[in-house]
Write an enzyme that holds these catalytic residues in place. Structure first.
Site, PDB file in Angstrom:
ATOM      1  N   LEU A 149       0.864  -1.174   0.000  1.00  0.00           N
ATOM      2  CA  LEU A 149       0.000   0.000   0.000  1.00  0.00           C
ATOM      3  C   LEU A 149       0.903   1.227   0.000  1.00  0.00           C
ATOM      4  CD1 LEU A 149      -2.872  -0.543   2.629  1.00  0.00           C
ATOM      5  CD2 LEU A 149      -3.143  -0.082   0.193  1.00  0.00           C
ATOM      6  N   ASP A 150       0.517   2.257  -0.746  1.00  0.00           N
ATOM      7  CA  ASP A 150       1.282   3.498  -0.757  1.00  0.00           C
ATOM      8  C   ASP A 150       1.373   4.089   0.656  1.00  0.00           C
ATOM      9  OD1 ASP A 150       1.588   3.325  -3.458  1.00  0.00           O
ATOM     10  OD2 ASP A 150       0.104   4.859  -3.962  1.00  0.00           O
TER      11      ASP A 150
END
Length: 324
Positions: free
Chosen positions: A49-50
């Protein structure tokens, strides 16, 4: 005077932790913090996930890492907010503003554009992504000011739900829930929706609420994990078989289980199945079963895939017995 570092005594830990990743941490930073709190000697995650995204991130420990790749193909659900009228260099709030335009679209145009992005679509991966070209991550090229050619990739958007909409005011925006296939870049989707509306756009919020069978409502935070006692942290782990949804269950007796763990094919009246989860009797309690690994069946044969080691199985059983 140099501060003495506390040495963490690592231990075998097996299972899946559903983490609600906080804003600002990379997936690997979150993984390393959870690994330290659990004192685990082996860990991995099931896709990143960013840092600017929050939400459910399944973390795999010990033998669970053998099955983490299986989860990469899972569908994902996101809730996101697209700021209309402003484009940035990274398609999210972290980048520099590169274009501003007035927002003149109507509600009807928004609905029509969202429908246009349903189903199979082609996406050009963003430059600020971990996707590699010629052995180098795209974000490394972007960091050096380079833009390289990227091939469009076919992804599937199963559903886009319009949760809220504000087309007037100083910060016009859309709030969306997106259910999509693996490899879908929500930043790119938000940017493309903005372009289709004629005003451009970028993400200002992104939260993953589900990945495969895992929902963020069942996840725990790093703060909650840190506040737990050691035995509570271990109890927060889910069993390995939770990584194997959709697998046909096959249970072997003790003799066949031993041969299966040695990689020997077993014969039976099984129909052909691509995904099978294989269980055998617990050595300490024959009335209980324990996961041995994955397999597929073909022509009446059970053919081993990823197998747990006898040591893994023994450690899992010991951990179960130690829990109250």
């Amino acid at each position: 005077m140099e501060r003495q570092r506390t040495r963490v005594q690592r231990r075998p830990v097996h299972g899946v932790l559903l983490l609600d990743k906080p804003l600002g941490l990379s997936s690997n930073q979150a993984l390393q913090k959870a690994k330290w709190l659990l004192r685990a000697d082996k860990a991995g995650h099931t896709g990143t996930l960013d840092p600017l995204a929050t939400g459910v991130l399944p973390l795999c420990f010990g033998a669970a890492t053998k099955f983490s790749q299986l989860h990469l193909d899972a569908d994902k659900t996101y809730e996101t907010t697209v700021r209309l009228g402003v484009r940035t260099s990274t398609a999210d709030a972290e980048g520099e503003v590169i274009d501003t335009r007035p927002v003149t679209c109507t509600v009807g145009q928004v609905v029509e554009v969202l429908d246009r992005f349903m189903g199979e679509i082609d996406q050009v991966p963003p430059m600020h992504s971990a996707l590699k070209k010629d052995g180098k991550a795209l974000y490394e090229y972007a960091r050096d000011g380079e833009t390289v050619e990227r091939e469009p990739r076919r992804v599937t958007v199963h559903d886009i739900e319009l949760l809220d909409m504000q087309l007037q005011g100083e910060a016009p925006q859309l709030r969306l829930r997106v259910v999509c296939s693996k490899g879908t870049y929500i930043r790119t989707l938000g940017e493309d929706i903005g372009e289709a509306l004629g005003c451009g756009g970028h993400l200002i919020a992104l939260r993953r609420t589900a990945t495969g069978p895992f929902d963020v409502s069942d996840a725990t935070t790093l703060d909650a994990l840190e506040s737990m006692a050691d035995d509570q942290r271990l109890q927060a782990l889910r069993p390995l078989e939770d990584l194997l949804p959709g697998h046909e269950r096959v249970t072997l007796d003790a003799e066949h289980a031993g041969r299966f763990l040695s990689g020997v094919r077993r014969r039976g009246d099984w129909p052909n199945r691509e995904r099978v989860a294989v269980f055998g009797p617990s050595p300490t309690d024959p009335t209980q079963s324990v996961l041995l690994g994955t397999a597929h069946t073909q022509g009446g044969e059970l053919i081993a895939g990823r197998l747990l080691s006898p040591t893994d199985i023994q450690q899992i059983l010991e951990a179960c017995e130690a829990q109250p």
